[in-house]
Design an enzyme around this catalytic site. Structure first.
Site, PDB file in Angstrom:
ATOM      1  N   HIS A 158       0.841  -1.205   0.000  1.00 40.68           N
ATOM      2  CA  HIS A 158       0.000   0.000   0.000  1.00 40.68           C
ATOM      3  C   HIS A 158       0.877   1.256   0.000  1.00 40.68           C
ATOM      4  O   HIS A 158       0.748   2.119  -0.870  1.00 40.68           O
ATOM      5  CB  HIS A 158      -0.917  -0.019   1.228  1.00 40.68           C
ATOM      6  N   GLU A 159       1.774   1.325   0.957  1.00 40.66           N
ATOM      7  CA  GLU A 159       2.638   2.516   1.045  1.00 40.66           C
ATOM      8  C   GLU A 159       3.570   2.582  -0.169  1.00 40.66           C
ATOM      9  O   GLU A 159       3.903   3.666  -0.640  1.00 40.66           O
ATOM     10  CB  GLU A 159       3.424   2.519   2.352  1.00 40.66           C
ATOM     11  N   HIS A 183       1.804   4.469  -2.840  1.00 44.28           N
ATOM     12  CA  HIS A 183       1.916   5.923  -2.622  1.00 44.28           C
ATOM     13  C   HIS A 183       3.299   6.405  -3.051  1.00 44.28           C
ATOM     14  O   HIS A 183       3.446   7.451  -3.678  1.00 44.28           O
ATOM     15  CB  HIS A 183       1.751   6.250  -1.132  1.00 44.28           C
ATOM     16  N   GLU A 204      -4.751   7.568  -3.149  1.00 42.64           N
ATOM     17  CA  GLU A 204      -5.218   6.265  -2.656  1.00 42.64           C
ATOM     18  C   GLU A 204      -5.505   5.301  -3.799  1.00 42.64           C
ATOM     19  O   GLU A 204      -5.422   4.086  -3.615  1.00 42.64           O
ATOM     20  CB  GLU A 204      -6.456   6.430  -1.774  1.00 42.64           C
TER      21      GLU A 204
HETATM   22 ZN    ZN Z   1      -2.920   5.262   1.878  1.00 36.57          ZN
END
Ligand code: ZN
Length: 505
Positions: A268-269, A272, A298
Site C-alpha cells: 500500500h505505502e 503511494h 489512494e
Molecule cells: Zn494510503
C-alpha cells in the site's frame, strides 16, 4: 523579474520549507526519542509559520495579483497557454486557502497537531481514550474554526473535505456510498453464510519479524520502488511522506502472528511512494509538480495493495518465494489455499487490516462520525460509545476496547477530518484505472506471474504520475477511461472475484 518568475521563486522556497517540515514529521514517527516531543512540536510549528509567511507574503501576493483577480479567480493576462493557465489557477487555489487562515492559527494548529498526535500514540498504546479526549476536543474545535475560515462548500465538513479532494462534496460522497452499500452489504452477507469455505489461520502462525521485513523490501524492489530515492522504516501507523521526488519515505509495521498486515501495508505505502517518485521533477516547487488529490493518491496505493497484491497472478510469482522464506509455516499450504486465505472476507475491527469487501464499511462509519463531529457538535466524550454502536451497525462486530475502536486511526489526532472518504474514492478510482490498463496492455496477468510489474508502472507513470496536478481528479479519470466516477466497476470487480473464491453462484 516577471510576475510568474517571482511567484515560482517564492513557491520553490516554500517547498524547501515543506521538505524540512516533512522530514521533521517523519522523524517524529520513526526515530525521535520520546523526550524530544515538546521541542519537536515547537520546531514544526515554527517552520509551518515560515512557510505560511512565504505563501501569503507581499512578493507572492503582488505578483499573483498581476496575473489573476485574487477574489474572483479571473485571469488578467490573456496570453497564457493551457499549461500556464492551469498553473496560475492552481497557485491561486492554494493561495486562497492559505490566505484565508490567520498566521497565528496556522502555527497554533501545527503545534497542536504534533502534540496531539504524540498523545494519540500513548493513548492507543495504553487503551486510554480519556487521556486523548482533551487533545481531540481541542482539535475538533480548531477544525471547525478552520472550516469557518475556508468557508467553502455547503457545510463545514465540505470545506475540510475539499482540502483533500478538491471539488468533492459530502453530498456526492454520500451518493456514491449509497450505491456502494446497496451491492456491498448483500455480498458480505452472502460470503458470511459460507465463511467456513475459506480458512485464514495460516496467516496468524508465527512469522519472524526480520524475515517479514526482508520479504517486504524485496516486494518494494519488485514493484519498482527506487531505493536510491527512498527508504522504508517502521512506525506505529504506516505512512508515506516525501521531501522531494528524490526522497520518498514509507513506513510499515510488523507483528509476529500476522503475515498479512505488513505485507499489504508495505505494498500500500509502496503504491503511494511510486506516485511520489513519479511526479514531474521539472515542476517541483509548483502545484503542477504535486499529486492531484488524496483520492488519486489512494487509487495508487490501493491498486498495488489490492488489484495487484491480492490477485492470483501476483501470488503465482510471490508465493513460491514466500514459501522459501517460511518453509516450516507454509509447507503444507498450496498457492490456491494461500490465495484464498489472504483474500478471506471477515468483518473485523481494524480498518487497515480489513479485507477489500468490508474495508469500505469502515470508511462509511468514519464519514458519518466525522460529519457529526464537525457539522453537528457531537460531543467528543461520547465518541467511544458511538464508535462501538456504528461498528455493530455497519461492520457487524463490536470492539472490546478503544484501542481497537475509536483510537485505532491516527488521522483525527493531527486534524485530518475529511480525509477518510478519499480511501473509498481511491478504491473506486483504482478499479476504473486498472480495468482500462488491462484493456490497453495485453497479458498483464502473465507479466505479474513472472514478477514483472514494469508495464503497469510505465502505464501509471505516463497516464497519471507524470501529469502531476495538471488536471482535477475527475478530469483525469474521464481523460483516461472516458468514464465518470462510479461505484459499479468496483462492485463488479468485487462480486466476480469473491463469488469465485467462495464458490457462490
Ligand atoms: Zn494510503
Amino acid at each position: 523579474m516577471s510576475a510568474i518568475n517571482t511567484i515560482l521563486k517564492e513557491l520553490l522556497e516554500a517547498s524547501h520549507l515543506q521538505g524540512v517540515e516533512a522530514l521533521l514529521g517523519w522523524d517524529q514517527e520513526t526515530y525521535m526519542p520520546e523526550g524530544a516531543g515538546a521541542a519537536r512540536s515547537e520546531q514544526i510549528s515554527y517552520i509551518t509559520g515560515l512557510m505560511h509567511a512565504k505563501l501569503v507574503g507581499e512578493p507572492l501576493t503582488t505578483a499573483l495579483e498581476e496575473l489573476i483577480n485574487l477574489d474572483t479567480g479571473e485571469l488578467r493576462i490573456m496570453t497564457l497557454n493551457d499549461r500556464e493557465t492551469r498553473q496560475v489557477k492552481e497557485i491561486w487555489r492554494d493561495y486562497r486557502q492559505e490566505a484565508a487562515l490567520p498566521a497565528k492559527f496556522v502555527t497554533d494548529l501545527a503545534k497542536h497537531a504534533s502534540v496531539s498526535q504524540q498523545a494519540w500514540v500513548r493513548a492507543r498504546k495504553d487503551n486510554d481514550f480519556k487521556f486523548f479526549e482533551p487533545f481531540l476536543e481541542k482539535m475538533v474545535q480548531m477544525q471547525k474554526e478552520k472550516a469557518g475560515y475556508l468557508a467553502k462548500g455547503e457545510t463545514a465538513y465540505d470545506a475540510l473535505l475539499d482540502q483533500f479532494e478538491p471539488e468533492m462534496t459530502s453530498a456526492k460522497v454520500a451518493q456514491l456510498f449509497k450505491e456502494l452499500r446497496t451491492r456491498l452489504v448483500p455480498l458480505v452477507q452472502e460470503v458470511q453464510d459460507v465463511k467456513h469455505r475459506v480458512n485464514g489461520s495460516i496467516l496468524t502462525k508465527n512469522y519472524d519479524i526480520d524475515k517479514q521485513w526482508d520479504f517486504g523490501m524485496s516486494l518494494l524492489k519488485s514493484i519498482g520502488f527506487d531505493l536510491k530515492k527512498g527508504r522504508q522504516d517502521r512506525s506505529a501507523h504506516p505512512f508515506t511522506t516525501s521531501t522531494h521526488p528524490s526522497d520518498v519515505r514509507t513506513t510499515t509495521r510488523l507483528r509476529e502472528n500476522d503475515l498479512k498486515s505488513a505485507l499489504l501495508s508495505t505494498l500500500h505505502e509502496g503504491g503511494h511512494a511510486l506516485y511520489e517518485q513519479g511526479l514531474p521533477i521539472e515542476e517541483y516547487g509548483n502545484p503542477l509538480g504535486q499529486s492531484i488529490s488524496l483520492g488519486i493518491h489512494e487509487s495508487q496505493s490501493r491498486m498495488w495493495e489490492n488489484l495487484v497484491g491480492l490477485s492470483p497472478s501476483f501470488w503465482r510469482f510471490a508465493y513460491p518465494k514466500l514459501q522459501m522464506k517460511f518453509p516450516d509455516q507454509l509447507r503444507n499450504t498450496d498457492q490456491k489455499q494461500f490465495y484464498s486465505a489472504i483474500n478471506r472476507v471477515r468483518p473485523s475491527m481494524i480498518r487497515v487490516e480489513a479485507d477489500e469487501a468490508t474495508y469500505n464499511l469502515h470508511i462509511m462509519l468514519r464519514f458519518e462520525i466525522e460529519k457529526m463531529l464537525i457539522n453537528d457538535d457531537f460531543p467528543v466524550a461520547d465518541l467511544p460509545q458511538l464508535w462501538k454502536d456504528k461498528m455493530e451497525e455497519y461492520v457487524g462486530v463490536r470492539p472490546k476496547n478503544d484501542s481497537e475502536g475509536v483510537l485505532q486511526d491516527v488521522h483525527w489526532s493531527f486534524g485530518a477530518f475529511g480525509y477518510f472518504p478519499t480511501y473509498t474514492l481511491g478504491n473506486l478510482y483504482s478499479v476504473q484505472f486498472f480495468n482500462h490498463y488491462k484493456e490497453q496492455v495485453a497479458g498483464s496477468e502473465e507479466l505479474f506471474a513472472r514478477g514483472d510489474f514494469s508495464a503497469l508502472l510505465k502505464w501509471l507513470r505516463e497516464n497519471i504520475h507524470s501529469k502531476g496536478r495538471g488536471r482535477k481528479a475527475e478530469e483525469l479519470l474521464l481523460e483516461i477511461t472516458g468514464q465518470a466516477l462510479s461505484a459499479e466497476p468496483f462492485m463488479d470487480y468485487l462480486e466476480e472475484k469473491y463469488r469465485l473464491i467462495y464458490g457462490l453462484s
